[in-house]
Motif scaffolding. Structure first.
Motif, PDB file in Angstrom:
ATOM      1  N   UNK A 176       0.822  -1.208   0.000  1.00 22.94           N
ATOM      2  CA  UNK A 176       0.000   0.000   0.000  1.00 22.94           C
ATOM      3  C   UNK A 176       0.861   1.264   0.000  1.00 22.94           C
ATOM      4  N   UNK A 177       0.373   2.283  -0.711  1.00 23.10           N
ATOM      5  CA  UNK A 177       1.059   3.565  -0.814  1.00 23.10           C
ATOM      6  C   UNK A 177       0.057   4.709  -0.636  1.00 23.10           C
ATOM      7  N   UNK A 178       0.599   5.914  -0.317  1.00 17.46           N
ATOM      8  CA  UNK A 178      -0.233   7.114  -0.097  1.00 17.46           C
ATOM      9  C   UNK A 178       0.442   8.332  -0.731  1.00 17.46           C
ATOM     10  N   UNK A 179       0.468   8.432  -2.049  1.00 14.86           N
ATOM     11  CA  UNK A 179       1.150   9.563  -2.695  1.00 14.86           C
ATOM     12  C   UNK A 179       0.528  10.898  -2.280  1.00 14.86           C
ATOM     13  N   UNK A 180       1.384  11.914  -2.116  1.00 13.78           N
ATOM     14  CA  UNK A 180       0.907  13.217  -1.648  1.00 13.78           C
ATOM     15  C   UNK A 180       1.432  14.312  -2.565  1.00 13.78           C
ATOM     16  N   UNK A 181       0.549  15.231  -2.931  1.00 13.05           N
ATOM     17  CA  UNK A 181       0.931  16.297  -3.864  1.00 13.05           C
ATOM     18  C   UNK A 181       1.723  17.394  -3.155  1.00 13.05           C
ATOM     19  N   UNK A 182       2.735  17.925  -3.837  1.00  6.44           N
ATOM     20  CA  UNK A 182       3.608  18.948  -3.256  1.00  6.44           C
ATOM     21  C   UNK A 182       2.832  20.198  -2.855  1.00  6.44           C
ATOM     22  N   UNK A 183       1.826  20.570  -3.623  1.00 11.15           N
ATOM     23  CA  UNK A 183       1.050  21.760  -3.279  1.00 11.15           C
ATOM     24  C   UNK A 183       0.279  21.558  -1.977  1.00 11.15           C
ATOM     25  N   UNK A 184      -0.246  20.356  -1.759  1.00 14.17           N
ATOM     26  CA  UNK A 184      -0.940  20.066  -0.507  1.00 14.17           C
ATOM     27  C   UNK A 184       0.016  20.157   0.681  1.00 14.17           C
ATOM     28  N   UNK A 185       1.266  19.747   0.471  1.00 12.15           N
ATOM     29  CA  UNK A 185       2.263  19.843   1.537  1.00 12.15           C
ATOM     30  C   UNK A 185       2.528  21.295   1.908  1.00 12.15           C
ATOM     31  N   UNK A 186       2.570  22.172   0.919  1.00 13.25           N
ATOM     32  CA  UNK A 186       2.780  23.594   1.198  1.00 13.25           C
ATOM     33  C   UNK A 186       1.618  24.167   2.001  1.00 13.25           C
TER      34      UNK A 186
END
Length: 283
Positions: free
Chosen positions: A170-180
Protein backbone atom coordinates in the motif's frame (compact mmCIF):
# COMPACT_ATOMS: atom_id res chain seq x y z
CA UNK A 1 7.16 39.59 10.92
CA UNK A 2 8.13 37.77 7.74
CA UNK A 3 8.89 34.17 6.87
CA UNK A 4 11.91 32.65 5.14
CA UNK A 5 11.75 29.57 2.91
CA UNK A 6 14.87 27.42 2.72
CA UNK A 7 15.06 25.33 -0.43
CA UNK A 8 12.64 27.72 -2.09
CA UNK A 9 13.33 26.58 -5.66
CA UNK A 10 12.45 22.95 -4.85
CA UNK A 11 9.15 21.27 -5.63
CA UNK A 12 7.61 21.84 -2.18
CA UNK A 13 9.54 25.02 -1.38
CA UNK A 14 8.23 26.78 -4.47
CA UNK A 15 4.66 26.05 -3.45
CA UNK A 16 5.33 27.35 0.07
CA UNK A 17 6.49 30.65 -1.44
CA UNK A 18 3.27 30.80 -3.47
CA UNK A 19 1.13 30.05 -0.41
CA UNK A 20 2.85 32.79 1.60
CA UNK A 21 2.24 35.27 -1.22
CA UNK A 22 -1.43 34.28 -1.38
CA UNK A 23 -1.63 34.81 2.38
CA UNK A 24 -0.48 38.40 1.90
CA UNK A 25 3.10 37.93 3.08
CA UNK A 26 6.29 39.15 1.42
CA UNK A 27 8.55 36.17 2.08
CA UNK A 28 12.30 35.84 2.03
CA UNK A 29 13.66 32.88 0.07
CA UNK A 30 17.05 31.19 0.25
CA UNK A 31 18.46 28.97 -2.46
CA UNK A 32 21.82 28.03 -3.90
CA UNK A 33 20.42 28.90 -7.34
CA UNK A 34 17.72 31.59 -7.01
CA UNK A 35 15.89 32.79 -10.13
CA UNK A 36 17.50 35.64 -12.03
CA UNK A 37 14.47 37.80 -11.35
CA UNK A 38 11.13 37.49 -9.62
CA UNK A 39 8.33 39.93 -10.36
CA UNK A 40 6.48 38.85 -7.24
CA UNK A 41 7.00 40.26 -3.74
CA UNK A 42 9.74 37.77 -2.89
CA UNK A 43 13.17 38.77 -1.58
CA UNK A 44 15.70 36.19 -2.75
CA UNK A 45 19.05 35.35 -1.18
CA UNK A 46 21.75 33.15 -2.65
CA UNK A 47 23.38 30.87 -0.12
CA UNK A 48 24.18 27.41 1.15
CA UNK A 49 22.92 26.37 4.57
CA UNK A 50 26.29 24.85 5.41
CA UNK A 51 28.08 28.17 4.81
CA UNK A 52 26.00 31.12 6.01
CA UNK A 53 28.62 32.95 8.08
CA UNK A 54 29.07 35.73 5.50
CA UNK A 55 25.37 36.12 4.60
CA UNK A 56 23.52 39.00 6.26
CA UNK A 57 19.83 38.14 6.52
CA UNK A 58 17.09 40.48 7.79
CA UNK A 59 14.81 39.62 10.69
CA UNK A 60 12.13 36.98 10.24
CA UNK A 61 9.93 35.06 12.65
CA UNK A 62 9.18 31.77 10.86
CA UNK A 63 11.42 29.31 9.04
CA UNK A 64 10.08 26.84 6.48
CA UNK A 65 12.73 24.33 5.46
CA UNK A 66 12.52 21.81 2.63
CA UNK A 67 16.31 21.45 2.44
CA UNK A 68 18.14 18.52 4.04
CA UNK A 69 17.74 18.46 7.82
CA UNK A 70 21.46 17.91 8.28
CA UNK A 71 22.25 21.08 6.34
CA UNK A 72 19.64 22.98 8.35
CA UNK A 73 21.15 21.81 11.63
CA UNK A 74 24.56 23.04 10.45
CA UNK A 75 23.20 26.42 9.40
CA UNK A 76 20.88 27.21 12.32
CA UNK A 77 23.52 28.95 14.50
CA UNK A 78 24.10 31.47 11.68
CA UNK A 79 20.46 31.63 10.62
CA UNK A 80 18.51 32.10 13.83
CA UNK A 81 18.20 35.54 15.40
CA UNK A 82 16.17 36.76 18.35
CA UNK A 83 13.04 37.23 16.21
CA UNK A 84 12.68 33.57 15.21
CA UNK A 85 9.73 31.95 16.95
CA UNK A 86 8.66 29.09 14.67
CA UNK A 87 10.29 26.43 12.50
CA UNK A 88 8.62 23.93 10.17
CA UNK A 89 10.93 21.26 8.76
CA UNK A 90 10.18 18.74 6.02
CA UNK A 91 11.98 15.41 6.12
CA UNK A 92 10.56 12.08 4.92
CA UNK A 93 8.49 9.13 6.06
CA UNK A 94 11.40 7.02 4.79
CA UNK A 95 13.16 7.58 8.11
CA UNK A 96 10.56 5.13 9.42
CA UNK A 97 10.12 2.73 6.47
CA UNK A 98 13.69 2.52 5.13
CA UNK A 99 15.97 3.38 8.07
CA UNK A 100 17.12 -0.25 8.22
CA UNK A 101 17.33 -0.73 4.47
CA UNK A 102 19.63 -3.47 3.21
CA UNK A 103 21.01 -0.95 0.70
CA UNK A 104 23.97 0.74 2.37
CA UNK A 105 23.72 4.18 0.74
CA UNK A 106 19.98 4.38 1.50
CA UNK A 107 20.52 3.39 5.11
CA UNK A 108 23.40 5.82 5.61
CA UNK A 109 21.51 8.68 3.95
CA UNK A 110 18.46 8.17 6.12
CA UNK A 111 20.59 7.92 9.24
CA UNK A 112 22.02 11.34 8.36
CA UNK A 113 18.49 12.66 7.80
CA UNK A 114 17.30 11.33 11.16
CA UNK A 115 20.37 12.80 12.87
CA UNK A 116 19.62 16.16 11.24
CA UNK A 117 16.05 16.00 12.55
CA UNK A 118 17.28 15.29 16.07
CA UNK A 119 19.92 18.04 15.97
CA UNK A 120 17.39 20.59 14.69
CA UNK A 121 14.90 19.69 17.42
CA UNK A 122 17.58 19.93 20.09
CA UNK A 123 18.67 23.37 18.83
CA UNK A 124 15.09 24.66 18.78
CA UNK A 125 14.33 23.41 22.28
CA UNK A 126 17.51 24.98 23.60
CA UNK A 127 16.54 28.36 22.05
CA UNK A 128 12.82 28.16 22.88
CA UNK A 129 11.74 27.96 19.23
CA UNK A 130 8.51 26.06 18.53
CA UNK A 131 9.29 23.35 15.97
CA UNK A 132 7.25 21.02 13.79
CA UNK A 133 8.66 18.15 11.71
CA UNK A 134 6.59 17.03 8.72
CA UNK A 135 7.28 13.65 7.12
CA UNK A 136 5.57 13.26 3.74
CA UNK A 137 5.07 9.97 1.97
CA UNK A 138 5.71 9.75 -1.81
CA UNK A 139 5.78 13.37 -3.05
CA UNK A 140 4.55 14.13 -6.55
CA UNK A 141 3.99 17.17 -8.73
CA UNK A 142 3.19 16.24 -12.29
CA UNK A 143 6.31 16.55 -14.43
CA UNK A 144 8.55 17.93 -11.65
CA UNK A 145 9.13 15.30 -8.98
CA UNK A 146 11.66 12.45 -8.97
CA UNK A 147 9.20 9.72 -7.97
CA UNK A 148 5.83 9.56 -9.70
CA UNK A 149 6.95 11.63 -12.69
CA UNK A 150 9.94 9.33 -13.24
CA UNK A 151 7.53 6.39 -13.52
CA UNK A 152 5.34 8.46 -15.83
CA UNK A 153 8.29 9.14 -18.16
CA UNK A 154 9.12 5.44 -18.33
CA UNK A 155 5.50 4.62 -19.13
CA UNK A 156 5.31 7.39 -21.74
CA UNK A 157 8.46 6.07 -23.41
CA UNK A 158 7.80 2.32 -23.35
CA UNK A 159 4.02 2.04 -22.90
CA UNK A 160 4.49 -0.73 -20.34
CA UNK A 161 5.84 -1.05 -16.81
CA UNK A 162 7.12 -4.18 -15.07
CA UNK A 163 6.50 -4.70 -11.36
CA UNK A 164 8.22 -7.05 -8.95
CA UNK A 165 5.45 -9.45 -8.03
CA UNK A 166 1.91 -8.09 -7.95
CA UNK A 167 2.73 -4.73 -6.37
CA UNK A 168 0.30 -5.31 -3.50
CA UNK A 169 2.07 -3.02 -1.03
CA UNK A 170 0.00 0.00 0.00
CA UNK A 171 1.06 3.56 -0.81
CA UNK A 172 -0.23 7.11 -0.10
CA UNK A 173 1.15 9.56 -2.70
CA UNK A 174 0.91 13.22 -1.65
CA UNK A 175 0.93 16.30 -3.86
CA UNK A 176 3.61 18.95 -3.26
CA UNK A 177 1.05 21.76 -3.28
CA UNK A 178 -0.94 20.07 -0.51
CA UNK A 179 2.26 19.84 1.54
CA UNK A 180 2.78 23.59 1.20
CA UNK A 181 -0.77 24.25 2.38
CA UNK A 182 -0.19 21.90 5.30
CA UNK A 183 3.06 23.65 6.22
CA UNK A 184 1.33 27.01 6.64
CA UNK A 185 -1.50 25.39 8.58
CA UNK A 186 0.99 23.68 10.90
CA UNK A 187 2.93 26.91 11.42
CA UNK A 188 -0.26 28.66 12.51
CA UNK A 189 -1.41 25.89 14.86
CA UNK A 190 -0.51 25.93 18.55
CA UNK A 191 -1.38 22.22 18.70
CA UNK A 192 1.42 21.46 16.22
CA UNK A 193 4.16 22.97 18.39
CA UNK A 194 6.99 20.55 19.13
CA UNK A 195 5.42 17.61 17.31
CA UNK A 196 6.31 15.32 14.42
CA UNK A 197 3.66 14.33 11.86
CA UNK A 198 3.34 11.90 8.99
CA UNK A 199 1.73 13.56 5.96
CA UNK A 200 0.20 10.89 3.71
CA UNK A 201 -1.89 11.65 0.67
CA UNK A 202 -5.66 11.36 0.49
CA UNK A 203 -5.78 7.85 -1.01
CA UNK A 204 -4.38 4.57 0.29
CA UNK A 205 -3.89 2.31 -2.73
CA UNK A 206 -1.71 -0.59 -3.81
CA UNK A 207 1.52 0.08 -5.67
CA UNK A 208 -0.08 -1.57 -8.69
CA UNK A 209 -3.11 0.73 -8.54
CA UNK A 210 -0.81 3.73 -8.08
CA UNK A 211 0.99 2.78 -11.30
CA UNK A 212 -2.37 2.17 -12.99
CA UNK A 213 -3.47 5.70 -12.18
CA UNK A 214 -0.25 7.02 -13.70
CA UNK A 215 -1.19 5.21 -16.93
CA UNK A 216 -4.64 6.83 -16.63
CA UNK A 217 -3.08 10.27 -16.13
CA UNK A 218 -1.11 9.80 -19.34
CA UNK A 219 -4.20 8.70 -21.25
CA UNK A 220 -2.66 5.28 -21.90
CA UNK A 221 -4.09 1.79 -21.41
CA UNK A 222 -2.84 0.04 -18.30
CA UNK A 223 -0.06 -2.34 -19.34
CA UNK A 224 1.49 -3.63 -16.12
CA UNK A 225 3.62 -6.76 -16.23
CA UNK A 226 4.25 -8.71 -12.99
CA UNK A 227 7.75 -10.17 -12.78
CA UNK A 228 8.69 -12.91 -10.26
CA UNK A 229 10.74 -11.35 -7.47
CA UNK A 230 13.63 -13.78 -7.94
CA UNK A 231 13.84 -12.91 -11.65
CA UNK A 232 13.64 -9.19 -10.77
CA UNK A 233 16.71 -9.53 -8.52
CA UNK A 234 18.69 -11.39 -11.17
CA UNK A 235 17.82 -8.77 -13.79
CA UNK A 236 18.99 -5.93 -11.57
CA UNK A 237 22.23 -7.74 -10.81
CA UNK A 238 22.93 -8.12 -14.51
CA UNK A 239 21.89 -4.57 -15.42
CA UNK A 240 23.19 -2.60 -12.43
CA UNK A 241 25.97 -0.90 -14.41
CA UNK A 242 23.30 0.69 -16.65
CA UNK A 243 20.94 1.51 -13.76
CA UNK A 244 23.15 3.43 -11.30
CA UNK A 245 20.22 5.02 -9.42
CA UNK A 246 18.17 1.87 -9.03
CA UNK A 247 18.44 -1.23 -6.89
CA UNK A 248 16.65 -4.53 -6.54
CA UNK A 249 15.16 -3.51 -3.18
CA UNK A 250 13.02 -0.94 -4.98
CA UNK A 251 11.16 -3.84 -6.51
CA UNK A 252 10.88 -6.03 -3.46
CA UNK A 253 9.42 -3.10 -1.52
CA UNK A 254 6.53 -2.97 -3.97
CA UNK A 255 4.89 -5.72 -1.90
CA UNK A 256 5.47 -3.98 1.43
CA UNK A 257 2.88 -1.67 2.98
CA UNK A 258 4.23 1.85 3.61
CA UNK A 259 1.27 3.65 5.13
CA UNK A 260 0.80 6.22 7.87
CA UNK A 261 -1.99 7.61 10.00
CA UNK A 262 -3.14 11.07 8.90
CA UNK A 263 -5.39 11.58 11.91
CA UNK A 264 -2.91 13.48 14.15
CA UNK A 265 -2.19 16.01 11.41
CA UNK A 266 -5.87 16.26 10.53
CA UNK A 267 -6.86 16.91 14.14
CA UNK A 268 -4.03 19.33 14.97
CA UNK A 269 -3.94 21.52 11.85
CA UNK A 270 -6.63 20.41 9.41
CA UNK A 271 -4.55 18.26 7.05
CA UNK A 272 -6.81 17.48 4.08
CA UNK A 273 -4.87 16.35 0.97
CA UNK A 274 -6.33 15.48 -2.40
CA UNK A 275 -6.77 11.93 -3.69
CA UNK A 276 -4.26 10.51 -6.15
CA UNK A 277 -5.50 11.30 -9.66
CA UNK A 278 -2.45 12.74 -11.44
CA UNK A 279 -2.70 14.35 -14.87
CA UNK A 280 0.36 14.56 -17.10
CA UNK A 281 -0.67 17.08 -19.75
CA UNK A 282 2.80 18.56 -20.31
CA UNK A 283 5.20 15.75 -19.47
Amino acid sequence: MRSIVLGATGVVGGYIVEQLLQAGQMPFALSRSPPAQDARNVCWFRGDLTDLSALALPDFSTIYCTAHAGSLAAGLPHLVGPSVQRLVLFTSSSVVTKLNSDVAYEREGLQRLAAGEAATIAFCEERGIAWTVLRPTIIYDEGRDANISRLARLIAKFGVLPLAGWGAGLRQPVHAQDLAVGALQAAASRAAWNNTYALPGGDTISYREMVGRIFDGLGKPRRIVPVPVALWRVAFFLLQRWLPNANASMGTRMSKDMTFDARPAREDFGWNPRGFRPRFDNL
